[in-house]
Design a protein around this motif. Structure first.
Motif, PDB file in Angstrom:
ATOM      1  N   MET A 107       0.793  -1.287  -0.072  1.00 16.87           N
ATOM      2  CA  MET A 107       0.089   0.056  -0.018  1.00 16.87           C
ATOM      3  C   MET A 107       0.781   1.272  -0.006  1.00 16.87           C
ATOM      4  O   MET A 107       0.647   2.270  -0.766  1.00 16.87           O
ATOM      5  N   LEU A 108       1.997   1.279   0.743  1.00 19.99           N
ATOM      6  CA  LEU A 108       2.533   2.384   0.709  1.00 19.99           C
ATOM      7  C   LEU A 108       3.412   2.466  -0.547  1.00 19.99           C
ATOM      8  O   LEU A 108       3.848   3.654  -1.003  1.00 19.99           O
ATOM      9  N   LEU A 109       3.620   1.372  -1.529  1.00 22.09           N
ATOM     10  CA  LEU A 109       4.070   1.438  -2.929  1.00 22.09           C
ATOM     11  C   LEU A 109       3.201   2.256  -3.650  1.00 22.09           C
ATOM     12  O   LEU A 109       3.642   3.160  -4.642  1.00 22.09           O
ATOM     13  N   THR A 122      -1.056   4.365 -15.538  1.00 22.03           N
ATOM     14  CA  THR A 122      -2.389   3.854 -15.354  1.00 22.03           C
ATOM     15  C   THR A 122      -3.192   4.661 -14.707  1.00 22.03           C
ATOM     16  O   THR A 122      -4.224   4.445 -13.656  1.00 22.03           O
ATOM     17  N   GLY A 123      -3.421   6.045 -15.123  1.00 23.77           N
ATOM     18  CA  GLY A 123      -4.559   6.952 -14.911  1.00 23.77           C
ATOM     19  C   GLY A 123      -4.247   7.593 -13.422  1.00 23.77           C
ATOM     20  O   GLY A 123      -5.039   8.328 -12.637  1.00 23.77           O
ATOM     21  N   TYR A 124      -3.023   7.628 -13.067  1.00 22.77           N
ATOM     22  CA  TYR A 124      -2.398   8.265 -11.833  1.00 22.77           C
ATOM     23  C   TYR A 124      -2.987   9.909 -12.072  1.00 22.77           C
ATOM     24  O   TYR A 124      -3.274  10.356 -10.893  1.00 22.77           O
ATOM     25  N   GLY A 125      -2.736  10.306 -13.162  1.00 24.15           N
ATOM     26  CA  GLY A 125      -3.055  11.893 -13.328  1.00 24.15           C
ATOM     27  C   GLY A 125      -4.193  12.218 -12.783  1.00 24.15           C
ATOM     28  O   GLY A 125      -4.477  13.243 -12.431  1.00 24.15           O
ATOM     29  N   TYR A 126      -5.283  11.385 -13.469  1.00 22.24           N
ATOM     30  CA  TYR A 126      -6.576  11.523 -12.982  1.00 22.24           C
ATOM     31  C   TYR A 126      -7.135  11.323 -11.631  1.00 22.24           C
ATOM     32  O   TYR A 126      -7.711  12.025 -10.820  1.00 22.24           O
ATOM     33  N   THR A 127      -6.412  10.157 -10.978  1.00 19.74           N
ATOM     34  CA  THR A 127      -6.854   9.817  -9.866  1.00 19.74           C
ATOM     35  C   THR A 127      -6.176  11.009  -8.812  1.00 19.74           C
ATOM     36  O   THR A 127      -6.817  11.313  -7.698  1.00 19.74           O
ATOM     37  N   ALA A 128      -5.033  11.771  -9.038  1.00 21.19           N
ATOM     38  CA  ALA A 128      -4.327  12.675  -8.636  1.00 21.19           C
ATOM     39  C   ALA A 128      -5.257  13.780  -8.416  1.00 21.19           C
ATOM     40  O   ALA A 128      -5.466  14.274  -7.301  1.00 21.19           O
ATOM     41  N   ILE A 129      -6.236  14.112  -9.341  1.00 25.49           N
ATOM     42  CA  ILE A 129      -7.157  15.314  -9.365  1.00 25.49           C
ATOM     43  C   ILE A 129      -8.090  14.679  -8.034  1.00 25.49           C
ATOM     44  O   ILE A 129      -8.456  15.622  -7.019  1.00 25.49           O
ATOM     45  N   ILE A 130      -8.736  13.620  -8.014  1.00 22.56           N
ATOM     46  CA  ILE A 130      -9.584  12.987  -6.787  1.00 22.56           C
ATOM     47  C   ILE A 130      -8.980  13.341  -5.514  1.00 22.56           C
ATOM     48  O   ILE A 130      -9.460  13.939  -4.536  1.00 22.56           O
ATOM     49  N   VAL A 131      -7.704  12.838  -5.473  1.00 21.92           N
ATOM     50  CA  VAL A 131      -6.788  12.964  -4.057  1.00 21.92           C
ATOM     51  C   VAL A 131      -6.708  14.222  -3.812  1.00 21.92           C
ATOM     52  O   VAL A 131      -6.834  14.540  -2.414  1.00 21.92           O
ATOM     53  N   ALA A 132      -6.446  15.160  -4.650  1.00 24.96           N
ATOM     54  CA  ALA A 132      -6.180  16.698  -4.328  1.00 24.96           C
ATOM     55  C   ALA A 132      -7.504  17.136  -3.660  1.00 24.96           C
ATOM     56  O   ALA A 132      -7.389  17.744  -2.510  1.00 24.96           O
ATOM     57  N   TYR A 133      -8.589  16.792  -4.534  1.00 29.63           N
ATOM     58  CA  TYR A 133      -9.864  17.465  -3.697  1.00 29.63           C
ATOM     59  C   TYR A 133     -10.285  16.686  -2.564  1.00 29.63           C
ATOM     60  O   TYR A 133     -10.724  17.406  -1.565  1.00 29.63           O
ATOM     61  N   LEU A 134     -10.151  15.503  -2.350  1.00 28.17           N
ATOM     62  CA  LEU A 134     -10.410  14.613  -1.164  1.00 28.17           C
ATOM     63  C   LEU A 134      -9.846  15.111  -0.046  1.00 28.17           C
ATOM     64  O   LEU A 134     -10.126  15.157   1.122  1.00 28.17           O
ATOM     65  N   GLY A 135      -8.355  15.577  -0.156  1.00 33.64           N
ATOM     66  CA  GLY A 135      -7.431  15.928   0.846  1.00 33.64           C
ATOM     67  C   GLY A 135      -7.960  17.344   1.202  1.00 33.64           C
ATOM     68  O   GLY A 135      -7.263  18.045   1.953  1.00 33.64           O
ATOM     69  N   GLY A 136      -9.104  18.087   0.677  1.00 33.47           N
ATOM     70  CA  GLY A 136      -9.268  19.425   0.894  1.00 33.47           C
ATOM     71  C   GLY A 136      -8.352  20.446   0.428  1.00 33.47           C
ATOM     72  O   GLY A 136      -8.359  21.423   0.574  1.00 33.47           O
ATOM     73  N   SER A 166      -4.218  10.224  -0.033  1.00 36.55           N
ATOM     74  CA  SER A 166      -3.675   9.469  -0.915  1.00 36.55           C
ATOM     75  C   SER A 166      -3.427   8.098  -0.286  1.00 36.55           C
ATOM     76  O   SER A 166      -3.615   7.080  -0.948  1.00 36.55           O
ATOM     77  N   PHE A 167      -3.497   8.081   1.142  1.00 39.77           N
ATOM     78  CA  PHE A 167      -3.394   6.566   1.782  1.00 39.77           C
ATOM     79  C   PHE A 167      -4.910   6.056   1.383  1.00 39.77           C
ATOM     80  O   PHE A 167      -4.962   4.817   0.925  1.00 39.77           O
ATOM     81  N   VAL A 168      -6.037   6.769   1.526  1.00 39.23           N
ATOM     82  CA  VAL A 168      -7.161   6.070   1.389  1.00 39.23           C
ATOM     83  C   VAL A 168      -7.175   5.761  -0.320  1.00 39.23           C
ATOM     84  O   VAL A 168      -7.732   4.465  -0.481  1.00 39.23           O
ATOM     85  N   MET A 169      -6.945   6.354  -1.106  1.00 36.95           N
ATOM     86  CA  MET A 169      -7.232   6.200  -2.472  1.00 36.95           C
ATOM     87  C   MET A 169      -6.082   4.909  -2.896  1.00 36.95           C
ATOM     88  O   MET A 169      -6.366   4.188  -3.571  1.00 36.95           O
ATOM     89  N   ALA A 170      -5.022   4.972  -2.428  1.00 39.81           N
ATOM     90  CA  ALA A 170      -4.057   3.749  -2.556  1.00 39.81           C
ATOM     91  C   ALA A 170      -4.697   2.493  -1.779  1.00 39.81           C
ATOM     92  O   ALA A 170      -4.783   1.493  -2.547  1.00 39.81           O
ATOM     93  N   ALA A 171      -5.343   2.527  -0.880  1.00 37.49           N
ATOM     94  CA  ALA A 171      -6.169   1.236  -0.230  1.00 37.49           C
ATOM     95  C   ALA A 171      -7.271   1.008  -1.139  1.00 37.49           C
ATOM     96  O   ALA A 171      -7.498  -0.183  -1.352  1.00 37.49           O
ATOM     97  N   ILE A 172      -7.891   2.020  -1.912  1.00 34.99           N
ATOM     98  CA  ILE A 172      -9.211   1.650  -2.672  1.00 34.99           C
ATOM     99  C   ILE A 172      -8.705   1.047  -4.022  1.00 34.99           C
ATOM    100  O   ILE A 172      -9.263   0.083  -4.265  1.00 34.99           O
ATOM    101  N   SER A 173      -7.540   1.485  -4.636  1.00 33.35           N
ATOM    102  CA  SER A 173      -7.187   0.881  -5.814  1.00 33.35           C
ATOM    103  C   SER A 173      -6.341  -0.631  -5.389  1.00 33.35           C
ATOM    104  O   SER A 173      -6.739  -1.489  -6.251  1.00 33.35           O
ATOM    105  N   ILE A 174      -5.700  -0.739  -4.275  1.00 34.72           N
ATOM    106  CA  ILE A 174      -5.339  -2.225  -3.925  1.00 34.72           C
ATOM    107  C   ILE A 174      -6.689  -2.814  -3.718  1.00 34.72           C
ATOM    108  O   ILE A 174      -6.738  -4.150  -4.228  1.00 34.72           O
ATOM    109  N   GLY A 175      -7.678  -2.305  -2.883  1.00 31.57           N
ATOM    110  CA  GLY A 175      -8.713  -3.349  -2.743  1.00 31.57           C
ATOM    111  C   GLY A 175      -9.423  -3.550  -3.928  1.00 31.57           C
ATOM    112  O   GLY A 175      -9.934  -4.630  -4.287  1.00 31.57           O
TER     113      GLY A 175
END
Lengths: 303, 297
Positions: free
Chosen positions: B1-3, B216-230, B240-249
């Motif tokens: 997940m840290l990866l 693999t769409g990191y650039g688009y996930t980044a937008i989501i991460v940026a906003y979720l992180g307020g 980014s921890f949460v999103m990494a967990a989601i994609s591994i899930g």
């Protein structure tokens, strides 16, 4: 068929996805809502249309399904930006991601399958002319899109409905004060934009290149959004722009067929590069952008 | 997940600074790809070079590549007033074509059985592993350091403050003499730098070569991460921890429950949408008692 005749004949068909999506976006933006989810709505429409045709639903039903699906997605967008007054740019992006995900979900098992397109309807006599004849030999959707361009152009500039729509976009507070239901108008405009984006996707997927593939829309929705800006909002220019991009995507094919020694990746990126170029050229005139642009674009109605 | 957290954290911190300044750089995907390409130039052109300087150089080159790619958008926005949203996105499509061009031609591994991928990087080009036995490498440290820097920059520095004012009240910013052009340049360059760094860390990290599937769409996930992180550096760390967990899930769900990977995208998209709607509630609770005109950001 030589290259020129080929490009003349096929440009309108290639332009139609751009045209349909841009017209929808135009109406939404005229009402003051910037919908950046067009790409997602197009992709969803494309997949729904393909699945419908593949299971024998016919093209009419396919367009209906695409319009309905993309329209529903547009309503979700409208709920967020009109109901909750959320940021339009980010919501558009979210809808884009959502649409791509949904369509990948539905379309996964249809990868690389093909369906049959639509027959061409020729204008008698005109279509028999040399070189330009191909221009008058198009499928029904192309003819309908051209009619839609005219209808939307006239509605926006000449009818009361168009005036209401533009008033909503230019000054929502004033429109609200004189009793125009601003939110309802915007809701309809966004819904219309979604349906049109769905049609655009459907056309690309079941008529223009009747093949299901991941990335079959490939940024066309974004180019459609850019076209609305490039056209600085009147309808005629959007048609012109759509034709330019249609021709551009064909020029790549033609150049390959003729054996021009350019890498195919350069030709594939041509539409994007030209979009960037044209955006720069058009937007550089700041005064004109301000005059022709929609004043309240992206802003919610504050009461 | 840290990866997975590392690249997401890197690529989200940069654009988030831009979003705060209302500069919508959504082309992180392209900047990521360009960073990966620039970084790969060392192993491809100097496959036998050795020394401890190689992987830092790789990261630097990656950052440079991303920043250069973003600079095009910045130039177009400042000079020609063109929408940075559209230009940066269009450039992402172009970046992927450049990647394809290199991998199918010049940079193809001559012993790669015709697969569109570059040579495997030499050992010195690979980022050192941080925790033995895992694939977590120093890029996580870089990402954490960058988050710290972003925090200091946005919350404590005058330049960061200027950017925020530009985003919240563009007119006030221009009355105060904060240059809009400079804010755009700065936002985009920082975004490109971070995304390019992430791209470099990806090729020189777990992947170890330049491949077509590097993005693999990191650039688009980044937008989501940026906003979720307020859009706050520390919030982004959590997001980014949460999103990494989601994609591994998502990966696990795909394997165990036979769900398609697309479900992750659907989930991410709806997540962002719900978040954006929820923000409204938070905002309204604050602003309800004093509805001053123009009080809203």
């Amino acid at each position: 068929m030589n290259a020129l005749a080929f490009i003349l004949a096929a440009t309108l068909a290639a332009a139609t996805p751009f045209l349909l999506a841009s017209l929808g976006e135009l109406v939404a933006e005229r009402s003051g809502v910037l919908n950046l989810g067009v790409e997602g709505m197009m992709v969803l429409g494309a997949v729904l249309a393909f699945v419908t045709v593949y299971h024998g639903g016919g093209h009419l039903l396919a367009f209906a399904a695409a319009g309905l699906g993309a329209g529903l997605l547009a309503l979700v967008f409208a709920l967020a930006v009109l109901g909750f007054q959320a940021n339009q740019v980010t919501c558009g992006l979210a809808i884009g991601i959502l649409g791509q995900g949904l369509s990948a979900l539905f379309g996964k098992s249809y990868e690389s399958l093909t369906v049959t397109g639509l027959p061409k309807l020729a204008v008698p006599r005109l279509s028999e002319l040399p070189v330009v004849g191909g221009l008058f030999n198009q499928d029904a959707v192309v003819w309908l899109s051209l009619a839609a361009t005219l209808a939307i152009g006239l509605t926006l500039s000449r009818s009361k409905l168009g005036l209401v729509l533009r008033a909503t976009g230019e000054n929502p507070k004033a429109a609200h004060v004189i009793g125009i239901p601003v939110v309802a108008v915007r809701l309809c405009a966004v819904g219309f934009g979604g349906v049109m984006a769905g049609f655009a996707g459907a056309y690309a997927a079941v008529v223009y290149t009747p093949l299901s593939a991941d990335g079959m829309i490939a940024g066309r929705g974004w180019i459609a959004v850019a076209l609305v800006v490039c056209g600085t909002w009147p309808t005629g220019r959007i048609l012109l722009g759509a034709c330019l991009f249609g021709a551009l995507s064909l020029a790549g094919l033609a150049a390959q067929a003729e054996g021009v020694g350019l890498p195919s990746q350069l030709l594939a990126s041509l539409p994007y590069l030209v979009t960037i170029l044209v955006l720069g050229l058009i937007s550089a005139d700041r005064r004109r952008m301000k005059l022709k642009g929609v004043a309240s674009l992206g802003e919610p109605l504050e009461r | 997940m840290l990866l997975k957290t590392g690249p997401l954290l890197l690529i989200a911190q940069g654009p988030a600074i831009g979003y705060r300044a209302k500069v919508f750089n959504i082309g992180a995907e392209g900047q990521f790809v360009l960073g990966a390409i620039f970084a790969s130039s060392i192993p491809v052109w100097f496959p036998i070079a050795q020394g401890p300087w190689i992987w830092p150089a790789l990261l630097l080159l990656g950052a440079l590549g991303g920043a250069l790619w973003a600079a095009i958008t910045a130039f177009w926005r400042v000079r020609f007033n063109a929408s940075e949203i559209l230009v940066s996105l269009m450039l992402s499509f172009v970046a992927i074509q450049i990647l394809n061009y290199l991998l199918l031609g010049l940079w193809k591994d001559p012993y790669g059985f015709n697969f569109p991928q570059s040579v495997m990087f030499q050992t010195d080009a690979i980022l050192p592993i941080l925790i033995p036995g895992t694939r977590v490498n120093v890029s996580l440290l870089v990402a954490l350091a960058l988050s710290g820097a972003a925090f200091l920059f946005m919350q404590r520095s005058f330049l960061g403050y200027k950017l925020q004012v530009g985003g919240l009240a563009p007119r006030a910013a221009s009355y105060a003499g904060f240059s809009e052009g400079r804010a755009i340049w700065l936002s985009l360059l920082i975004g490109g730098l971070a995304a390019g760094l992430a791209g470099a860390a990806e090729v020189a990290g777990p992947v170890g070569q330049l491949q077509r599937s590097i993005s693999t769409g990191y650039g688009y996930t980044a937008i989501i991460v940026a906003y979720l992180g307020g859009l706050h550096p520390l919030g982004i760390l959590a997001a980014s921890f949460v999103m990494a967990a989601i994609s591994i899930g998502g990966d696990n769900a795909m394997v165990s429950a036979n769900l398609p990977l697309a479900i992750v995208r659907v989930f991410q998209g709806s997540f962002l949408l719900f978040y954006l709607c929820a923000v409204t509630f938070a905002r309204y609770r604050f602003e309800w008692p004093r509805p001053a005109p123009g009080a809203r950001a």
